[in-house]
Every structure is written in structure tokens, then in C-alpha cells.
Design a protein around this motif. Structure first.
Motif, mmCIF file in Angstrom:
data_model
loop_
_atom_site.group_PDB
_atom_site.id
_atom_site.type_symbol
_atom_site.label_atom_id
_atom_site.label_comp_id
_atom_site.label_asym_id
_atom_site.label_seq_id
_atom_site.Cartn_x
_atom_site.Cartn_y
_atom_site.Cartn_z
ATOM 1 N N THR A 1 6.595 8.285 -2.871
ATOM 2 C CA THR A 1 5.302 8.308 -3.555
ATOM 3 C C THR A 1 4.650 9.636 -3.250
ATOM 4 O O THR A 1 4.047 9.813 -2.185
ATOM 5 C CB THR A 1 4.395 7.175 -3.037
ATOM 6 O OG1 THR A 1 5.082 5.939 -3.210
ATOM 7 C CG2 THR A 1 3.093 7.124 -3.807
ATOM 8 N N GLN A 2 4.797 10.580 -4.132
ATOM 9 C CA GLN A 2 4.233 11.918 -3.935
ATOM 10 C C GLN A 2 4.541 12.376 -2.503
ATOM 11 O O GLN A 2 5.627 12.161 -2.006
ATOM 12 C CB GLN A 2 2.709 11.919 -4.198
ATOM 13 C CG GLN A 2 2.209 10.935 -5.227
ATOM 14 C CD GLN A 2 2.613 11.283 -6.653
ATOM 15 O OE1 GLN A 2 3.450 12.137 -6.876
ATOM 16 N NE2 GLN A 2 2.055 10.600 -7.636
ATOM 17 N N GLY B 1 0.825 -1.213 0.000
ATOM 18 C CA GLY B 1 0.000 0.000 0.000
ATOM 19 C C GLY B 1 0.853 1.254 0.000
ATOM 20 O O GLY B 1 0.377 2.320 0.362
ATOM 21 N N MET B 2 2.111 1.119 -0.411
ATOM 22 C CA MET B 2 2.973 2.299 -0.379
ATOM 23 C C MET B 2 2.814 3.171 -1.631
ATOM 24 O O MET B 2 3.359 4.255 -1.700
ATOM 25 C CB MET B 2 4.437 1.881 -0.220
ATOM 26 C CG MET B 2 4.731 1.243 1.133
ATOM 27 S SD MET B 2 4.518 2.369 2.534
ATOM 28 C CE MET B 2 6.036 3.330 2.436
ATOM 29 N N ALA C 1 8.671 6.054 -11.676
ATOM 30 C CA ALA C 1 7.263 5.888 -11.259
ATOM 31 C C ALA C 1 6.992 4.394 -11.413
ATOM 32 O O ALA C 1 6.403 3.932 -12.388
ATOM 33 C CB ALA C 1 6.353 6.719 -12.141
ATOM 34 N N ILE C 2 7.415 3.663 -10.398
ATOM 35 C CA ILE C 2 7.621 2.222 -10.572
ATOM 36 C C ILE C 2 6.351 1.408 -10.391
ATOM 37 O O ILE C 2 5.553 1.655 -9.506
ATOM 38 C CB ILE C 2 8.687 1.735 -9.556
ATOM 39 C CG1 ILE C 2 10.052 2.315 -9.935
ATOM 40 C CG2 ILE C 2 8.753 0.211 -9.493
ATOM 41 C CD1 ILE C 2 11.142 2.001 -8.933
ATOM 42 N N HIS D 1 7.981 15.813 -7.096
ATOM 43 C CA HIS D 1 6.733 16.246 -6.462
ATOM 44 C C HIS D 1 6.589 15.635 -5.058
ATOM 45 O O HIS D 1 7.070 14.532 -4.802
ATOM 46 C CB HIS D 1 5.548 15.812 -7.331
ATOM 47 C CG HIS D 1 4.217 16.122 -6.733
ATOM 48 N ND1 HIS D 1 3.737 17.412 -6.643
ATOM 49 C CD2 HIS D 1 3.280 15.326 -6.157
ATOM 50 C CE1 HIS D 1 2.552 17.392 -6.046
ATOM 51 N NE2 HIS D 1 2.255 16.137 -5.744
ATOM 52 N N GLY D 2 5.893 16.355 -4.180
ATOM 53 C CA GLY D 2 5.508 15.773 -2.878
ATOM 54 C C GLY D 2 6.206 16.404 -1.688
ATOM 55 O O GLY D 2 5.852 16.107 -0.547
ATOM 56 N N PHE D 3 7.193 17.250 -1.940
ATOM 57 C CA PHE D 3 7.920 17.887 -0.831
ATOM 58 C C PHE D 3 7.281 19.239 -0.482
ATOM 59 O O PHE D 3 6.275 19.618 -1.039
ATOM 60 C CB PHE D 3 9.396 18.065 -1.210
ATOM 61 C CG PHE D 3 10.158 16.769 -1.207
ATOM 62 C CD1 PHE D 3 10.785 16.330 -0.052
ATOM 63 C CD2 PHE D 3 10.211 15.972 -2.339
ATOM 64 C CE1 PHE D 3 11.473 15.130 -0.036
ATOM 65 C CE2 PHE D 3 10.894 14.764 -2.336
ATOM 66 C CZ PHE D 3 11.531 14.346 -1.186
#
Ligand code: SF4
Length: 708
Positions: free
Chosen positions: A578-579, A9-10, A173-174, A643-645
Motif C-alpha cells: 500500500t504505497q 487498516g493496511m 489496487a484491491i 509507487h511507494g519505494f
């Protein structure tokens, strides 16, 4: 020592995994060994799941706000109180404005049936997911060409001879199974071509890398079509059989030669010609991936649409080694899962986002979330007053978070269902904490694929905090809203309901965590393909688009350069985050604590920026700082961040104050979207960059604030 088959679920890929538990703790995580393409492996994020369970900063009990929205003052409450609070607010909104005034958005995926059923049971049509900020353009492009959505087609890397990635960064983006299969194919000689504005990890693996000028992918693709058609490199038998209006395509692409495209894209015409010939040599075993996160430019829809047309000309759609059709259970002679959604009639009300009546060319399913927000902002077509953000963080994932906060201030209820803190959860009235994926079970899900299968997520551990699984949260709310059909005492009872007609038992998952529905991959007969367009053919001219005054073949217009002294702000993924979900994960934070600003040496030279220098990025008076990464691996017109930081929440001690949040540099971005594909155009924004100077009071204050 105990082994539990489960689902990672990561990220949203949801790889099958095996967790090893020793003395009540996670001792190991690995790819499910019964799934050959997993090869026992996980990506770095999947391997860091243990740190999520151990994270003591995530929401650990239900919370109800006691200060102003976003102030961070909470009251820990019992689940009963939290459920009562949400249900009473929903009831109140429903009584005053009607059931249509309730909305829910999520991040999509295979485990949605119960919470979507809850919304439908309430009587609201306003289900949305995050796809307007991700893959809506490619979804709509696929439908406009073949009648099939992006997930109706598989990518048969195992048998491919040439793979092209454009708007798809597969090695960062695995999706573990995709990566393993593609790497094996490349080891056997499959060619990889990458078209991107920067040298991603995927680009560094490629045989051909086209460093393209940002926003000009459409011009590039038209040039490839031009060569395929003019040089008669396409699969004539396939095209004659399946492609409608080829003559119109031939006329349309005439002016778009590779030499014309060169001034737009920066890629030499001879390279495009050579590339098109190589594609034709490998056809039909070619995969030009139509994209995943395609919410980038104003016309990204047409980038994906031309990709589908190129695949069609190469005879790859529906073909082994190309892009074959996936199978649903019924396609392999099996019954599908019973759906909770079917317990309730589809609401007759119009959607608040206008999809299905104001915008008839968009698929109704998940609608368009940014247009839902517009409805919240304006009460047009009607008020939307209760909103459940279900594992969804629009304040990090959509442009203009300050404007979004003002929009949310118009709500009578903002509820967040989440396993980790997010800006949206922090702004909510009530937080319903989900157990982590290793501590919660799921309903049964179905993966449509060449070889379709059912799968479940079983929990490896009991919850370590006062958190609950989705089915318990939905059940708790359903009970109070008079929807007892969704209220169950155990996950087994839920699974029995779903599996009722399938011939599969809940016990059949014990061995491997999944149940295959066919003995082997099933390919359709390439001589008898049928598409889901009105004429059952591949449509160069889409009946759906034309009926809604959207051009099927849109003329290509020049892409404007950034204003003097500014750069196009672009963003993407890396393999270790992940984002924004993982930046406060201890193990992943160690790998990458902060994002950096990729900037070309020609742009860095004048302001004297070197790699590692802290730079100030600004747009219309708003500034954030982060370290620079000077590299000729990015197009000079663009700067790039992961993205995500840029988290600022006090409850995320590792992530707080680290890096830049790209969505805060998108003024007007909620209104900037692709009219043909529906998705937000995130990469149509420009920023200025200068070296941050701690001796300047302004920069000193900002640096102190960011790292406080
Ligand atoms: S790609 Fe990685 S993070 Fe995503 S589900 Fe698979 S192992 Fe987990």
C-alpha cells in the motif's frame, strides 16, 4: 482463543475482518465471515497485519525533535509533554495569526469525525486530505455531470454484464469485496475491458485490453461517445428523460471519430467501434468505472467526465447492474450517526487553499492540499503556521519533496500523527504515535451503500508500545485546547454519543462487528431518478463549470510525445504493498523488496538493458537506480514503477535504499495540476534511462549511497 471483529487498516479500503487472538498474540486474520462478499478472504497486505504489530521500528513513544528538522534526533517524552507541546504551539500560532493559521490533512476515510471536529473547534477552515493526489478529479467530474460525488454511486458488479476499467486497476489496487464480486460476475459471463498504458494484472484478466498511448484516454473516450451517438446505440428513453443538452453533445463529438482517435491513442478505429457496440449490447447493465486514482494528466478530469457521460448514454447511472445510487441511513428510513463536527459552527474564514472563493467549482470538503502548501509558501491569502499531518505523508505522496521541506520550514509547528515512520513524520517537530489498527478502537462509522451499515473497529490486542488510539490523541489535545466536548474516558462513551438517535446500541456490534440498516440492498426506482444538479438532470453542459469559466465540453488537443531519448514516468499499484506504508513490513518486504522499472524492449535495446540490469533514472541532474523489467506489456513512450519505494530513513532497515521514489522526478510538479478537476497531474513528467555502470565513479558512489 478469542475472536475479535474489526476493520483492516493496511490500506484505506478498510475491509471488515475477524482477528483470532491466542495467548495475547495474533493467531489469524481473515475476512469477516458475516460479510458474504468478503468470503473470509483478505488481500496479501491485510494478511500481513501481524507483522505491523510486531514491527519494532515503528514510532513506539511520543517523540519531540531535539536536532534540526529531518536530522533524526529525538527525545522520547510522555504523552502529557507531547500534548502540552502541540497545544502550546497551536495556542501561540492562534494568538499571533488567528485560528485560521492552523491546518490539518489526513488520508480521508470513515473515522475522521473527531479530528475534523478538533480542527473546527480550534476555529480553522483548513482541513485537507490526500485526495488532491488521488481522486479529486473523479469526484469533481461526478459532481459536474450528476451533482453526485464518486461515493454517492455504487458499482453493482454482482449484476453487471460488462465492466470497463480505465484508471482503475481493480486486481492490484484491491478492495476485497469488489474483487470477489467482480470475479464471481466474470465467472457468470460478465465481460471485462481494460484501458491502460501497461498490462496490469487487471489487463491480463480482461476480455479486451486496449494498450493506450499515455495521456490519450480523453481522445479514446470521445471516440466511443462518437460511435454511441452517431450509430444511435444509446438508451434513447433514458437519455430523453434524464440527459440535458444532448444536442450539444452530438455536435461536439462529431469530429472525434474512432479513425481520428487512432493516431492519438494507437488503438485501431475498428476496435473502438466494436467495443462501443458491445457496450450497447450489455446496456444498461454496464459499469465503466470513472476511476479512483485519477491525479495523472493535465486533463484527467475530462477523462472521468466523459466516462460519466458514457455511462449516462448507456442508461447505467442509477440502474441495477450498472452504477446505482447508494443509500444513506435516511434513504432506508433510519437515523444517521450524531456528528462531533456539529458541536462547533463551521468557521467563517476563507480557506487558505482558495477553494470556495478563489475556486468556486471545487467542492469545499477536503480542499486541495497542494494549494494549502502554496499558501504556506507565500502567506497568500494569509500565513499558515501550524500543520498536523494526520496519518498523511505528503513528502512521499506529493511532487517536489525538497521544495515541500522548504515550505514546512516556514511552519512554527509540524506535528505528525502516525503508526509508522514516514518522511513527513521524520521531518516533524513532534510525533504522536498511533497504535496499530489491531491495537486501537475506532469511533462508529457508517458505510453508505446499496445496503448501508454502521461498523466499528475493535482492538484485538492492547497496545504493545506507548501508543494511543485516535480518540485518545484527539481527547488529549482537546483537553488542553479548551475543547472538553471531545475529551472522553472510554470509547463506549463516544459510541453512545454517536448512536444516540439511531436505535442502535453499542452492544449490537458484538455479534458481527457491524449493524445493517436495511434487510437487503435497496435500488432506487429507475423511472423516478433525481440528480443533484440544479435541473435535477444529468448535465452535458455543467452549470457549475460554465459559471466558473471552465468548459464542459473541452476540445481534445494532441498529446505531446516525450522529448527525444526520454520517457513519460508513470506509476501505479501492486497487490502486495500500500504505497509507502508497507514497504518496511517484514512479510510484504519478502514478497516485493524493491520496485522495478518497466521499460519496453524497443527502448531497452539501444542502451543494452536486459531485465534485472540496474538502470539509472534521471531528471535534471537527479538520479536514482533500480532493476529493469523489460516487457512489451508497457507502451514504448512510458516507463513504469510501483509507487511507494525509494525510502531513505535510517529507521526502516528493510525498506531503506530499496527502489525508486517517483515523486522525486517531478520538477515543478506542485504547480502542475488539472484546473478543471483540481488534482495534481503526476504523469506529466519525463525521465531519461541508462544502464547503471558500477565502474563509473558517479554510479559507484550512488549505488553505495543508496544501499548504505
Ligand atoms: S484491501 Fe486488503 S489491505 Fe485493504 S483493507 Fe482490505 S484486506 Fe486490508
Amino acid at each position: 482463543m478469542e475472536s475479535v471483529y474489526s476493520i483492516c487498516g493496511m490500506c484505506t479500503v478498510r475491509c471488515p475482518i475477524r482477528a483470532t487472538v491466542l495467548n495475547g498474540r495474533i493467531a489469524g486474520l481473515e475476512g469477516n465471515p458475516h460479510v458474504p462478499a468478503m468470503a473470509g478472504r483478505l488481500c496479501p497486505r491485510g494478511a500481513a497485519g501481524k507483522a505491523l504489530v510486531e514491527d519494532r521500528e515503528r514510532p513506539r513513544t511520543p517523540l519531540i525533535r531535539k536536532g534540526a528538522r529531518g536530522e533524526g534526533k529525538w527525545r522520547s517524552v510522555s504523552w502529557d509533554e507531547a500534548f502540552d507541546y502541540v497545544a502550546e504551539k497551536i495556542q501561540d500560532v492562534t494568538d499571533r495569526h488567528g485560528a485560521r493559521s492552523v491546518a490539518l490533512s489526513d488520508r480521508g476515510g470513515p473515522f475522521r469525525d473527531m479530528h475534523r471536529a478538533l480542527l473546527r473547534g480550534i476555529g480553522s477552515p483548513n482541513y485537507c486530505n490526500h485526495d488532491a493526489s488521488c481522486a479529486r478529479n473523479v469526484q469533481h467530474a461526478g459532481i459536474s455531470v450528476t451533482g453526485l460525488g464518486r461515493k454517492d454511486l455504487a458499482y453493482d458488479y454482482a449484476n453487471a454484464r460488462h465492466v470497463v476499467l480505465q484508471t482503475r486497476n481493480i486486481f492490484e489496487a484491491i478492495d476485497v469485496q469488489e474483487v470477489n464480486t467482480l470475479m464471481a460476475a466474470m465467472n457468470r459471463g460478465c465481460r471485462l475491458s481494460v484501458i491502460d498504458i501497461r498490462a496490469s494484472v487487471s489487463a491480463t484478466r480482461a476480455d479486451d485490453f486496449f494498450l493506450i498511448r499515455p495521456g490519450t484516454d480523453y481522445a479514446f473516450n470521445l471516440a466511443v461517445l462518437n460511435v454511441l451517438v452517431n450509430d444511435r446505440l444509446y438508451d434513447k428513453a433514458y437519455v430523453d428523460r434524464y440527459v440535458q443538452d444532448m444536442d450539444l453533445l452530438e455536435r461536439f463529438i462529431e469530429p472525434y471519430t474512432p479513425e481520428w482517435a487512432e493516431s492519438e491513442t494507437g488503438i485501431e478505429g475498428f476496435r473502438v467501434r466494436d467495443f462501443a457496440r458491445r457496450l450497447a449490447d450489455a446496456a444498461p447493465r454496464v459499469i465503466w468505472h470513472p476511476g479512483w486514482m485519477t491525479a495523472r494528466y493535465r486533463h484527467s478530469f475530462y477523462v472521468s467526465r466523459t466516462i460519466y457521460l458514457i455511462n449516462a448514454l448507456l442508461g447505467a447511472i442509477g440502474t441495477k447492474g450498472g452504477i446505482p445510487l447508494v443509500n444513506k441511513p435516511g434513504d432506508v428510513g433510519r437515523k444517521g450517526l450524531k456528528k462531533f463536527m456539529d458541536l462547533y459552527p463551521a468557521p467563517k474564514e476563507k480557506r487558505a487553499d482558495g477553494v470556495g472563493w478563489r475556486y468556486n467549482h471545487f467542492e469545499k470538503g477536503p480542499g486541495l492540499t497542494h494549494l494549502l502548501y502554496k499558501a504556506m509558501e507565500t502567506d497568500d491569502p494569509y500565513p499558515v503556521k501550524a500543520y498536523i499531518a494526520y496519518r498523511h505523508d505528503p513528502l512521499m505522496g506529493f511532487p517536489e519533496p525538497d521544495r515541500l521541506r522548504q515550505i514546512f520550514d516556514r511552519l512554527d509547528l509540524l506535528a505528525a500523527v502516525t503508526f509508522s515512520w514516514s518522511d513527513t513524520a521524520w521531518y516533524a517537530d513532534v510525533v504522536l504515535p498511533l497504535s496499530t489498527y489491531l491495537e486501537r478502537e475506532s469511533i462508529v462509522a457508517c458505510k453508505n451503500a446499496l445496503r448501508p451499515y454502521f461498523f466499528v473497529r475493535d482492538r484485538a490486542l492492547p497496545p504493545s508500545c506507548d501508543t494511543r488510539a485516535d480518540w485518545e490523541i484527539v481527547g488529549g489535545l482537546a483537553r488542553r485546547l479548551g475543547l472538553g466536548e471531545l475529551d472522553y474516558d472510554s470509547i463506549d462513551e463516544i459510541r453512545k454519543f454517536q448512536l444516540a438517535d439511531t436505535g442502535v446500541s453499542v452492544y449490537d456490534f458484538a455479534e458481527t462487528g457491524m449493524v445493517q440498516l436495511s434487510d437487503a440492498p435497496v435500488y432506487r426506482d429507475r423511472e423516478n431518478l433525481s440528480f443533484k444538479t440544479p435541473g435535477k438532470k444529468i448535465e452535458v453542459v455543467s452549470a457549475l463549470l460554465e459559471k466558473n469559466n471552465i468548459p464542459s465540453l473541452m476540445p481534445c488537443e494532441p498529446v505531446s510525445r516525450p522529448p527525444e531519448g526520454m520517457f513519460r514516468l508513470t506509476f501505479g499499484r501492486c497487490a502486495v504493498h500500500t504505497q509507502g506504508h508497507t514497504v518496511n513490513n517484514r512479510l510484504l518486504h519478502e514478497q516485493m523488496p524493491e520496485n522495478t522499472l518497466w521499460i519496453h524492449p524497443s527502448a531497452a535495446e539501444k542502451p543494452g538493458i536486459a531485465s534485472g540490469d540496474r538502470v539509472a533514472v534521471s531528471q535534471e541532474g537527479y538520479t536514482e537506480t533500480l532493476p529493469a523489467f523489460v516487457t512489451d506489456g508497457i507502451h514504448p513512450e512510458a516507463v513504469f514503477v510501483i509507487h511507494g519505494f525509494g525510502h531513505r530513513l535510517p529507521v526502516e532497515s528493510l525498506a531503506r535504499g530499496k527502489g525508486l521514489a517517483d515523486n522525486k522526478f517531478m520538477k515543478g510538479g506542485l504547480d502542475l495540476w488539472d484546473p478543471a478537476g483540481g488534482a495534481i497531474a503526476f504523469q506529466e513528467h519525463f525521465v531519461s534511462v541508462r544502464k547503471a555502470d558500477p565502474d563509473l565513479k558517479e554510479d559507484h558512489d550512488m549505488l553505495r549511497k543508496e544501499t548504505a
